[in-house]
Design a protein around this motif. Structure first.
Motif, PDB file in Angstrom:
ATOM      1  N   ALA A   1       0.830  -1.203   0.000  1.00 41.53           N
ATOM      2  CA  ALA A   1       0.000   0.000   0.000  1.00 41.53           C
ATOM      3  C   ALA A   1       0.862   1.250   0.000  1.00 41.53           C
ATOM      4  CB  ALA A   1      -0.918  -0.017   1.222  1.00 41.53           C
ATOM      5  N   LEU A   2       1.894   1.215   0.818  1.00 39.36           N
ATOM      6  CA  LEU A   2       2.781   2.374   0.918  1.00 39.36           C
ATOM      7  C   LEU A   2       3.483   2.628  -0.415  1.00 39.36           C
ATOM      8  CD1 LEU A   2       3.228   3.998   3.462  1.00 39.36           C
ATOM      9  CD2 LEU A   2       5.399   2.824   3.772  1.00 39.36           C
ATOM     10  N   ALA A   3       3.925   1.538  -1.048  1.00 41.37           N
ATOM     11  CA  ALA A   3       4.606   1.675  -2.335  1.00 41.37           C
ATOM     12  C   ALA A   3       3.660   2.264  -3.366  1.00 41.37           C
ATOM     13  CB  ALA A   3       5.119   0.309  -2.796  1.00 41.37           C
ATOM     14  N   LEU A   4       2.387   1.808  -3.311  1.00 40.97           N
ATOM     15  CA  LEU A   4       1.391   2.333  -4.248  1.00 40.97           C
ATOM     16  C   LEU A   4       1.179   3.829  -4.010  1.00 40.97           C
ATOM     17  CD1 LEU A   4      -0.652   1.821  -6.459  1.00 40.97           C
ATOM     18  CD2 LEU A   4      -2.320   1.178  -4.730  1.00 40.97           C
ATOM     19  N   GLY A   5       1.053   4.182  -2.722  1.00 43.59           N
ATOM     20  CA  GLY A   5       0.866   5.598  -2.389  1.00 43.59           C
ATOM     21  C   GLY A   5       2.026   6.436  -2.900  1.00 43.59           C
ATOM     22  N   LEU A   6       3.221   5.981  -2.642  1.00 40.34           N
ATOM     23  CA  LEU A   6       4.406   6.727  -3.095  1.00 40.34           C
ATOM     24  C   LEU A   6       4.439   6.814  -4.609  1.00 40.34           C
ATOM     25  CD1 LEU A   6       7.202   5.409  -0.715  1.00 40.34           C
ATOM     26  CD2 LEU A   6       6.214   7.685  -0.801  1.00 40.34           C
TER      27      LEU A   6
ATOM     28  N   PHE B   1      13.444   8.483  -2.831  1.00 43.09           N
ATOM     29  CA  PHE B   1      12.682   7.378  -2.266  1.00 43.09           C
ATOM     30  C   PHE B   1      13.288   6.024  -2.607  1.00 43.09           C
ATOM     31  CE2 PHE B   1       9.422  10.654  -1.867  1.00 43.09           C
ATOM     32  CZ  PHE B   1       8.975  10.384  -0.592  1.00 43.09           C
ATOM     33  N   PHE B   2      14.020   5.982  -3.725  1.00 44.28           N
ATOM     34  CA  PHE B   2      14.608   4.716  -4.146  1.00 44.28           C
ATOM     35  C   PHE B   2      15.932   4.437  -3.434  1.00 44.28           C
ATOM     36  CE2 PHE B   2      16.845   1.934  -7.214  1.00 44.28           C
ATOM     37  CZ  PHE B   2      15.925   0.905  -7.213  1.00 44.28           C
ATOM     38  N   MET B   3      16.527   5.491  -2.904  1.00 45.84           N
ATOM     39  CA  MET B   3      17.862   5.407  -2.305  1.00 45.84           C
ATOM     40  C   MET B   3      18.056   4.242  -1.324  1.00 45.84           C
ATOM     41  SD  MET B   3      20.369   7.634  -2.864  1.00 45.84           S
ATOM     42  CE  MET B   3      20.511   9.328  -2.363  1.00 45.84           C
ATOM     43  N   PRO B   4      17.167   4.056  -0.340  1.00 43.57           N
ATOM     44  CA  PRO B   4      17.415   2.996   0.648  1.00 43.57           C
ATOM     45  C   PRO B   4      17.610   1.626   0.013  1.00 43.57           C
ATOM     46  CG  PRO B   4      15.568   4.342   1.338  1.00 43.57           C
ATOM     47  CD  PRO B   4      15.931   4.790  -0.045  1.00 43.57           C
ATOM     48  N   VAL B   5      16.976   1.393  -1.141  1.00 44.76           N
ATOM     49  CA  VAL B   5      17.094   0.090  -1.790  1.00 44.76           C
ATOM     50  C   VAL B   5      18.528  -0.153  -2.242  1.00 44.76           C
ATOM     51  CG1 VAL B   5      16.196  -1.364  -3.637  1.00 44.76           C
ATOM     52  CG2 VAL B   5      14.741   0.347  -2.569  1.00 44.76           C
ATOM     53  N   VAL B   6      19.211   0.920  -2.571  1.00 45.25           N
ATOM     54  CA  VAL B   6      20.561   0.795  -3.113  1.00 45.25           C
ATOM     55  C   VAL B   6      21.538   0.337  -2.037  1.00 45.25           C
ATOM     56  CG1 VAL B   6      22.424   2.048  -4.233  1.00 45.25           C
ATOM     57  CG2 VAL B   6      20.055   2.569  -4.800  1.00 45.25           C
TER      58      VAL B   6
ATOM     59  N   ALA C   1       7.878  -6.313  23.032  1.00 46.46           N
ATOM     60  CA  ALA C   1       6.705  -5.793  22.330  1.00 46.46           C
ATOM     61  C   ALA C   1       7.089  -5.018  21.075  1.00 46.46           C
ATOM     62  CB  ALA C   1       5.898  -4.896  23.256  1.00 46.46           C
ATOM     63  N   THR C   2       8.258  -4.422  21.065  1.00 45.41           N
ATOM     64  CA  THR C   2       8.601  -3.557  19.934  1.00 45.41           C
ATOM     65  C   THR C   2       9.756  -4.081  19.081  1.00 45.41           C
ATOM     66  OG1 THR C   2       9.963  -2.278  21.441  1.00 45.41           O
ATOM     67  CG2 THR C   2       7.770  -1.412  20.950  1.00 45.41           C
ATOM     68  N   ALA C   3      10.376  -5.196  19.505  1.00 39.10           N
ATOM     69  CA  ALA C   3      11.536  -5.686  18.754  1.00 39.10           C
ATOM     70  C   ALA C   3      11.152  -6.001  17.307  1.00 39.10           C
ATOM     71  CB  ALA C   3      12.117  -6.911  19.433  1.00 39.10           C
ATOM     72  N   MET C   4      10.089  -6.820  17.149  1.00 36.43           N
ATOM     73  CA  MET C   4       9.681  -7.209  15.802  1.00 36.43           C
ATOM     74  C   MET C   4       9.175  -5.974  15.039  1.00 36.43           C
ATOM     75  SD  MET C   4       9.946 -10.049  14.388  1.00 36.43           S
ATOM     76  CE  MET C   4      10.024 -10.058  12.623  1.00 36.43           C
ATOM     77  N   ALA C   5       8.424  -5.117  15.758  1.00 33.30           N
ATOM     78  CA  ALA C   5       7.899  -3.918  15.100  1.00 33.30           C
ATOM     79  C   ALA C   5       9.047  -3.071  14.553  1.00 33.30           C
ATOM     80  CB  ALA C   5       7.063  -3.117  16.088  1.00 33.30           C
ATOM     81  N   SER C   6      10.131  -2.957  15.317  1.00 36.31           N
ATOM     82  CA  SER C   6      11.277  -2.176  14.856  1.00 36.31           C
ATOM     83  C   SER C   6      11.856  -2.768  13.578  1.00 36.31           C
ATOM     84  CB  SER C   6      12.366  -2.142  15.924  1.00 36.31           C
ATOM     85  OG  SER C   6      11.838  -1.696  17.136  1.00 36.31           O
ATOM     86  N   ILE C   7      11.978  -4.105  13.580  1.00 39.92           N
ATOM     87  CA  ILE C   7      12.527  -4.763  12.389  1.00 39.92           C
ATOM     88  C   ILE C   7      11.610  -4.543  11.194  1.00 39.92           C
ATOM     89  CG2 ILE C   7      13.058  -7.019  11.400  1.00 39.92           C
ATOM     90  CD1 ILE C   7      14.065  -7.859  14.099  1.00 39.92           C
ATOM     91  N   ILE C   8      10.298  -4.597  11.456  1.00 35.22           N
ATOM     92  CA  ILE C   8       9.334  -4.408  10.367  1.00 35.22           C
ATOM     93  C   ILE C   8       9.464  -2.999   9.775  1.00 35.22           C
ATOM     94  CG2 ILE C   8       6.867  -4.118   9.904  1.00 35.22           C
ATOM     95  CD1 ILE C   8       6.372  -6.517  11.724  1.00 35.22           C
TER      96      ILE C   8
ATOM     97  N   TRP D   1      11.007   0.452   5.338  1.00 35.06           N
ATOM     98  CA  TRP D   1      11.703   1.651   4.872  1.00 35.06           C
ATOM     99  C   TRP D   1      12.742   1.297   3.806  1.00 35.06           C
ATOM    100  CZ3 TRP D   1      16.918   3.133   5.354  1.00 35.06           C
ATOM    101  CH2 TRP D   1      17.177   4.462   4.969  1.00 35.06           C
ATOM    102  N   GLN D   2      13.438   0.178   4.056  1.00 31.94           N
ATOM    103  CA  GLN D   2      14.486  -0.172   3.104  1.00 31.94           C
ATOM    104  C   GLN D   2      13.910  -0.711   1.801  1.00 31.94           C
ATOM    105  OE1 GLN D   2      15.907  -3.358   2.053  1.00 31.94           O
ATOM    106  NE2 GLN D   2      17.914  -2.630   1.363  1.00 31.94           N
ATOM    107  N   GLY D   3      12.791  -1.459   1.891  1.00 30.32           N
ATOM    108  CA  GLY D   3      12.334  -2.179   0.704  1.00 30.32           C
ATOM    109  C   GLY D   3      11.304  -1.455  -0.136  1.00 30.32           C
ATOM    110  N   VAL D   4      10.655  -0.443   0.453  1.00 29.20           N
ATOM    111  CA  VAL D   4       9.479   0.116  -0.218  1.00 29.20           C
ATOM    112  C   VAL D   4       9.821   0.777  -1.550  1.00 29.20           C
ATOM    113  CG1 VAL D   4       9.495   2.407   0.850  1.00 29.20           C
ATOM    114  CG2 VAL D   4       7.345   1.354   0.244  1.00 29.20           C
ATOM    115  N   GLY D   5      11.025   1.321  -1.664  1.00 32.98           N
ATOM    116  CA  GLY D   5      11.409   2.004  -2.893  1.00 32.98           C
ATOM    117  C   GLY D   5      11.404   1.091  -4.103  1.00 32.98           C
TER     118      GLY D   5
END
Lengths: 335, 446
Positions: A123-128, A146-151, A195-202, A207-211
């Motif tokens: 959804a986020l990728a579509l929005g972007l 926006f594509f930078m993190p993928v690199v 409670a937040t470990a997995m959320a942080s990884i997600i 952020w890294q993959g959406v681009g």
């Protein structure tokens, strides 16, 4: 057409054939079609050979060995003979509480990751993509940003996020929250708290993959003819109606592809967990994924048999899930 | 018969990655051929592998090889440096016949290499002088079953670096030597007192940035287990050694320190005066000494009841099991372990020398030197099993099962530090270690 040199011999043979069967007018059609079919089959086989050979060599055979290894007690660098273990490795994975606990937790973490990441990231990728699919000055700059993190390699990204998620009040996220909340936010242990470990990884993974997904969807969006939107404008369709009835159907195939790709990739989570655990502070149980479990079992503890059993179970689960997914979401052109 | 059998097995084992089925059948021929090097003529070319570490360390090894080659004409040494991160994996993946005549290895990995017959005993090849000049701690790290497989140029040690200015400001009294060491309660009290004077309440650094589910976790915090009277493994069993009530309560104490610990993401917590205490090893001295100058004090780790303890052991040198020129290899090791080379190496990396003469002459570690405490600790070695109240420097378990021990213990430590129940975490680790040992027939060295 002319580039299909090797096939030249066949037409000649066929041209000679009709006189023999000329007596029966209905027949010539059928043999010709079946020869053509055979030829297609042969060409198909020839063309898929490189891919199939690669698949067999790099997936089929290793997986076969993994299945065999999972029935043995095999250690890296051990002078002892591998002993036949039967289903012991599997029994331990599912019934020994010490082993099955972390393993099932890892499976659950993987599922959570996929369930959250696939829809959110798509959804986020579509929005972007929609946001960046317009004629603006310097749109190229925004797209590259926006594509930078993928690199960047995930290992590098994870190291940087270690600083962002650091549990002290000097961690970037904590100090930002501290400033925004006028000092009411104290230090929070994002990676160390279950409670937040997995959320942080997600969050870091999205952020890294959406681009990457964004770029694919952007290409899909640009395939939609502009006339459709012009026509819709004339019909006084609202923005939402245009999105709902032109944009979405127009990129349905792309969307399905992106969702599929994301879910396959999301089962492979490993780098970020490995880097964050080694970097300190990550709650290992809450952040562990199956790949992480398999790699550390094989290469930190030299326990190849156990690791093989883990990968076999995981493979079966992922295959099952992918089949289900293919049943549920099917691109239009396949019907 | 045995030699063909051995070669066959080796080839097959090398192919393990490619052809596990063949390997399954072939690695089985584990007949008890003893790994013994050929003495050889003592002349000719020998190959040497070393790990690539800091630049200064590499230079020291290269200089030693160069001066050895020019000091005599019988033996020529060819040195190969392999990046430290891949070093152990490289040896693991190389078959014994392709290993060099002399090689370096990290202390706790030694037993594994002896177990799969990649190292030969050095006793017959190094001179008596070299052997007797090695510190007891270094010798006990390198010994299995009465034979020595490795000798180090330097050793290692753990301690707590203190910032005198901050300690005094908080009115905290700190030990000056091993004999008046802090108890765990006193250490906790000191943390509390320091916290009162600290702006962010974080007063301790434990190098959290290295990760605790790593070798650092085991090396840095196994001393807590030993000091509580426990042990990572006893006989071949972790149950009843690792999970005793004393160890459980000791790790509960460690767990309670988390509120005082600075995550130290930038690695500068101690050098920049953010914390008053840093729980780390000798290797931080060059940085800390420069940053704090005369304000730096070196203290032993706190005592959990069985006396203060420290980890010990570092990179060591040994002779490849298949060498055809062990005499020359021994001669090179003699040269490497002489005062000049050991001093050059320990000047390069700041580690405590592992030979008696170099240690006595070291300006850092001699009587009255700034790091005398580390030398004092290493002068009271326990070996890896005989951990009494009076000895201090404990060697990590010398067993081929060490990879599992360290993985399970550090995992437990990490989860305890993260808030898990120490008792169940330690019991779980002990069960996993015991299971692994029983799967592998106790990792008995054949």
């Amino acid at each position: 057409m002319t580039s299909v040199e090797p096939a030249h011999a066949a037409p000649h043979a066929r041209e000679k054939a009709p006189p023999v069967t000329a007596a029966k007018p209905a027949r010539p059609v059928r043999p010709a079609r079946s020869v053509r079919k055979n030829r297609d089959w042969l060409h198909g086989l020839l063309m898929s050979t490189p891919a199939v050979a690669g698949l067999i060599a790099f997936v089929g055979i290793p997986f076969g060995y993994a299945v065999v290894l999972s029935f043995y007690n095999v250690r890296l660098g051990s002078p002892l003979a591998p002993t036949f273990f039967g289903l012991e490795q599997y029994r331990r994975l599912f019934t020994d509480p010490d082993l099955s606990g972390p393993f099932l937790r890892a499976l659950l973490n993987n599922l959570t990751f996929a369930v959250v990441v696939v829809p959110v990231q798509t959804a986020l990728a579509l929005g972007l993509a929609i946001l960046l699919n317009r004629k603006l000055k310097a749109i190229g700059l925004f797209r590259s940003l926006f594509f930078m993190p993928v690199v960047f390699p995930m290992a590098l990204v994870a190291v940087i996020w270690r600083l962002i998620l650091a549990r002290s009040d000097q961690g970037m996220l904590n100090s930002a929250l501290h400033a925004v909340s006028f000092g009411n936010w104290g230090a929070f242990d994002w990676l160390g708290d279950s409670a937040t470990a997995m959320a942080s990884i997600i969050v870091l993974s999205i952020w890294q993959g959406v681009g990457f997904q964004m770029v694919i969807l952007l290409a899909g969006l640009q395939q939609i003819p502009g006339e459709l939107y012009e026509a819709a404008d004339l019909d006084r369709a609202s923005r939402w109606q245009q999105f709902r009835h032109i944009t979405l159907p127009g990129i349905r195939g792309t969307l399905v592809f992106v969702a599929m790709l994301t879910s396959v990739l999301s089962f492979r989570v490993f780098d970020q967990v490995y880097v964050l655990v080694k970097g300190g502070g990550l709650n290992e149980d809450a952040g562990r994924t199956v790949m992480y479990q398999a790699v550390t079992t094989a290469f930190d503890q030299n326990n190849v048999g156990q690791a093989a059993a883990i990968t076999v179970v995981f493979f079966l689960i992922v295959v099952a899930l992918t089949l289900i997914q293919r049943r549920v979401v099917r691109p239009d052109n396949e019907d | 018969m045995s030699s063909t059998n051995r070669r066959h097995r080796r080839t097959a084992c090398t192919g393990l990655a490619l052809l596990p089925l063949v390997a399954l059948a072939a690695c089985g021929g584990g007949s008890g051929t003893d790994a013994s090097a050929d003495a050889g003529s003592g002349k000719g070319t020998i190959s040497v592998w070393a790990h690539q570490g800091q630049k200064s360390e590499d230079a020291a090894v290269q200089a030693a090889v160069k001066s050895f080659n020019s000091s005599q004409s019988d033996i020529k040494v060819e040195l190969k440096l392999i990046p430290g991160n891949d070093y152990t994996k490289t040896i693991t993946a190389t078959s014994a016949s392709e290993l060099p005549d002399v090689m370096e290895f990290d202390g706790p990995t030694m037993a594994n290499f002896v177990y799969n017959k990649k190292l030969a005993p050095v006793d017959d090849y190094v001179s008596a002088k070299t052997m007797s000049n090695a510190t007891d701690a270094s010798k006990s790290q390198g010994a299995i079953g009465g034979k020595h497989y490795g000798l180090g140029m330097y050793d290692s040690g753990l301690g707590i670096y203190g910032n005198k200015k901050l300690l005094d400001a908080a009115g905290v009294k700190y030990p000056t030597s091993l004999s008046d060491d802090w108890t765990a309660e006193q250490f906790t009290a000191a943390l509390k007192a320091l916290k009162a004077k600290d702006s962010d309440g974080k007063t301790l650094d434990i190098q959290e940035g290295n990760g605790l589910a790593t070798e650092w976790g085991t090396y840095g915090f196994a001393p807590v287990v030993w000091s509580a009277g426990g042990s990572l493994i006893k006989g071949d069993k972790a149950e009843g050694a690792l999970d005793t009530p004393a160890v459980v309560s000791a790790l509960k104490t460690v767990q309670s320190w988390k509120t005082y610990v600075d995550p130290n993401t930038d690695g500068n917590a101690f050098a920049k005066d953010r914390v008053a205490l840093s729980w780390v090893g000798h290797w931080m001295y060059p940085t800390y000494g420069k940053a704090l100058g005369d304000d730096l004090v070196v203290l032993p780790l706190p005592d959990f009841g069985n006396g203060p303890k420290t980890g010990q052991g570092s990179w060591a040198w040994g002779i490849g099991a298949d060498t055809k020129n062990a005499k020359a290899a021994g001669a090179f090791m003699d040269y490497l372990l002489n005062d000049a080379n050991v001093t050059a190496m320990t000047t390069a990396n700041g580690a405590p020398p592992a030979t008696k003469t170099a240690l006595a002459a070291s300006p850092l570690y001699k009587e009255g030197g700034p790091l005398q405490l580390f030398a004092d600790q290493l002068a009271k070695p326990c070996g890896d099993s005989d951990i009494t109240k009076s000895c201090v420097a404990v060697t990590r378990p010398v067993t081929a099962g060490y990879p599992t021990i360290t993985a399970k213990f550090s995992e437990a430590l990490n989860s305890i530090y993260g808030g898990a129940d120490p008792k169940s975490a330690l019991e779980k680790a002990a069960r996993a270690i015991d299971q692994d040992f029983s799967d592998n027939a106790g990792y008995k060295i054949p």
